[in-house]
Design a protein around this motif. Structure first.
Motif, mmCIF file in Angstrom:
data_model
loop_
_atom_site.group_PDB
_atom_site.id
_atom_site.type_symbol
_atom_site.label_atom_id
_atom_site.label_comp_id
_atom_site.label_asym_id
_atom_site.label_seq_id
_atom_site.Cartn_x
_atom_site.Cartn_y
_atom_site.Cartn_z
ATOM 1 N N GLN A 211 0.826 -1.208 0.000
ATOM 2 C CA GLN A 211 0.000 0.000 0.000
ATOM 3 C C GLN A 211 0.864 1.264 0.000
ATOM 4 O O GLN A 211 0.571 2.228 -0.703
ATOM 5 N N ALA A 212 1.943 1.234 0.789
ATOM 6 C CA ALA A 212 2.854 2.377 0.823
ATOM 7 C C ALA A 212 3.483 2.600 -0.549
ATOM 8 O O ALA A 212 3.623 3.744 -1.009
ATOM 9 N N GLU A 213 3.835 1.521 -1.224
ATOM 10 C CA GLU A 213 4.428 1.634 -2.562
ATOM 11 C C GLU A 213 3.418 2.214 -3.553
ATOM 12 O O GLU A 213 3.796 2.975 -4.459
ATOM 13 N N GLN A 214 2.150 1.875 -3.396
ATOM 14 C CA GLN A 214 1.126 2.443 -4.275
ATOM 15 C C GLN A 214 1.004 3.958 -4.080
ATOM 16 O O GLN A 214 0.911 4.712 -5.059
ATOM 17 N N LEU B 85 3.853 10.326 -9.533
ATOM 18 C CA LEU B 85 3.224 10.647 -10.812
ATOM 19 C C LEU B 85 2.577 12.032 -10.805
ATOM 20 O O LEU B 85 2.659 12.771 -11.790
ATOM 21 N N ILE B 86 1.937 12.390 -9.696
ATOM 22 C CA ILE B 86 1.343 13.725 -9.602
ATOM 23 C C ILE B 86 2.453 14.773 -9.662
ATOM 24 O O ILE B 86 2.324 15.810 -10.320
ATOM 25 N N SER C 74 -9.829 2.760 -13.162
ATOM 26 C CA SER C 74 -9.039 2.617 -14.395
ATOM 27 C C SER C 74 -9.148 3.833 -15.308
ATOM 28 O O SER C 74 -8.354 3.991 -16.231
ATOM 29 N N ASP C 75 -10.134 4.704 -15.062
ATOM 30 C CA ASP C 75 -10.298 5.912 -15.870
ATOM 31 C C ASP C 75 -9.671 7.148 -15.226
ATOM 32 O O ASP C 75 -9.800 8.255 -15.752
ATOM 33 N N SER C 76 -9.001 6.968 -14.106
ATOM 34 C CA SER C 76 -8.405 8.116 -13.409
ATOM 35 C C SER C 76 -7.115 8.548 -14.100
ATOM 36 O O SER C 76 -6.550 7.798 -14.915
ATOM 37 N N PRO C 77 -6.589 9.754 -13.767
ATOM 38 C CA PRO C 77 -5.330 10.215 -14.382
ATOM 39 C C PRO C 77 -4.131 9.324 -14.063
ATOM 40 O O PRO C 77 -3.115 9.396 -14.760
ATOM 41 N N PHE C 78 -4.242 8.490 -13.048
ATOM 42 C CA PHE C 78 -3.118 7.660 -12.612
ATOM 43 C C PHE C 78 -2.529 6.851 -13.763
ATOM 44 O O PHE C 78 -1.300 6.793 -13.936
ATOM 45 N N TYR C 79 -3.384 6.258 -14.579
ATOM 46 C CA TYR C 79 -2.888 5.323 -15.588
ATOM 47 C C TYR C 79 -2.266 6.041 -16.781
ATOM 48 O O TYR C 79 -1.264 5.567 -17.341
ATOM 49 N N GLN C 80 -2.799 7.171 -17.178
ATOM 50 C CA GLN C 80 -2.175 7.956 -18.252
ATOM 51 C C GLN C 80 -0.801 8.451 -17.807
ATOM 52 O O GLN C 80 0.176 8.384 -18.569
ATOM 53 N N LEU C 81 -0.721 8.950 -16.586
ATOM 54 C CA LEU C 81 0.558 9.443 -16.080
ATOM 55 C C LEU C 81 1.567 8.312 -15.899
ATOM 56 O O LEU C 81 2.759 8.490 -16.163
ATOM 57 N N LYS C 82 1.097 7.159 -15.486
ATOM 58 C CA LYS C 82 2.001 6.020 -15.286
ATOM 59 C C LYS C 82 2.670 5.616 -16.593
ATOM 60 O O LYS C 82 3.889 5.388 -16.637
ATOM 61 N N SER C 83 1.907 5.543 -17.662
ATOM 62 C CA SER C 83 2.461 5.167 -18.964
ATOM 63 C C SER C 83 3.437 6.222 -19.472
ATOM 64 O O SER C 83 4.538 5.905 -19.955
#
Length: 318
Positions: free
Chosen positions: A146-149, A156-157, A193-202
């Motif tokens: 969880q800490a790693e997440q 990413l932010i 899955s639609d949050s900004p997290f995944y676009q920023l991760k890629s």
């Protein structure tokens, strides 16, 4: 009129996020890329206006702050950067903590008595306060996974805030803040899955892969310097790349230089993680420079000044 004025990095965004989750108001958002810190002067302040100012140096905004107070605005100011003399004014609430192991979001977390503590931990990770964030995560009962997440989300932010102009970024910081405001819990961002997290991760992975093949242009015991080209990916990755380097070699300072294609570099300086002192003082010796003890920068370092910069850093940390 309400104005929310905040740095466009993880710390600034998450500081405001906590405040507005706790106290939603209608406001005009004033922000920009991470290095766009003289934000107060962008506001045409009038008597009776209410300004919330987060994660930008009071020292760099001093004259605009004094002007705002003089016309009768009320100002709530929270920050951890160089502040200079804090004005004594009944309309100013100043929450300033220059400790190298805190950030603005942790200051807000204390003021809100931990209402959105997981977001504050996320911001601490994003601001590269890794040891502090891990300590807080363990105390909060989070698993290592969880800490790693939260570490990844904060990184990413923060990554999204770097660039010479907002067009370099994947999300305008105001839009990223508004997108994240839907999530009272940071784990909800990761679960969607639609949050900004995944676009920023890629995007982060692609930019970081390019940075990791670059060899240092200067390396000594106290300092390693890396030069990045004049390109949008380099401007985006420069800050989090500096944090990555600092974590890999915690006894050394690190300078990341991004070519501005005009005879200058944009500089990100990271103090040694095991000696988080001096970065702001060093960068403030150069025009357009400033920051805090652990991390600082120079917006336009003349290439002819590079040797002096290297000498100044090495002398400080030797």
């Amino acid at each position: 009129m309400n104005y929310d004025i905040f740095n466009g990095d993880a710390d600034g965004i998450i500081s405001l996020l906590q405040l507005r989750l706790a106290n939603p108001i209608e406001s005009e958002l004033v922000t920009g890329v991470k290095r766009d810190i003289q934000l107060l002067e962008k506001v045409n302040v009038k008597s009776g206006d209410r300004l919330t100012v987060l994660d930008i140096s009071m020292e760099k905004n001093r004259y605009a702050l004094l002007d705002a107070l003089e016309v009768g605005a009320s100002v709530y100011y929270a920050d951890h950067h160089r502040c200079g003399d804090i004005p004594q004014d009944q309309h100013l609430q100043a929450h300033i903590d220059l400790d190298a192991n805190t950030c603005t979001a942790l200051i807000i977390d204390q003021l809100l008595e931990g209402q959105f503590h997981l977001w504050a931990i996320t911001a601490a990770f994003g601001d590269n306060l890794i040891a502090k964030a891990e300590q807080l995560a363990e105390k909060a009962g989070l698993s290592k996974d969880q800490a790693e997440q939260l570490n990844e989300l904060g990184t990413l932010i923060n990554y999204n805030g770097y660039g010479s102009k907002t067009q370099d970024l994947h999300f305008h910081p105001a839009n990223l803040y508004l997108a994240l405001l839907k999530y009272p819990n940071p784990f909800d961002v990761i679960a969607d899955s639609d949050s900004p997290f995944y676009q920023l991760k890629s995007a982060y992975r692609q930019d970081m892969d390019k940075a990791l093949v670059i060899e240092p242009s200067h390396r000594s015991v106290p300092l390693s310097v890396f030069e990045l080209p004049n390109s949008a990916w380099a401007r985006r990755i420069s800050g989090v790349y500096g944090n990555y380097l600092a974590n890999q070699a915690p006894d050394s300072a690190h300078g990341v230089l991004t070519d501005n294609n005009d005879g200058t570099y944009t500089v990100s300086l990271r103090a040694p993680l095991n000696n988080k002192l001096g970065a702001g003082d060093i960068c403030s010796q150069f025009d357009t420079g400033g920051g805090r003890a652990a991390a600082a920068g120079i917006n336009a370092l003349a290439k002819t000044e590079l040797a002096r910069f290297i000498k100044t850093v090495e002398e400080f940390y030797t």
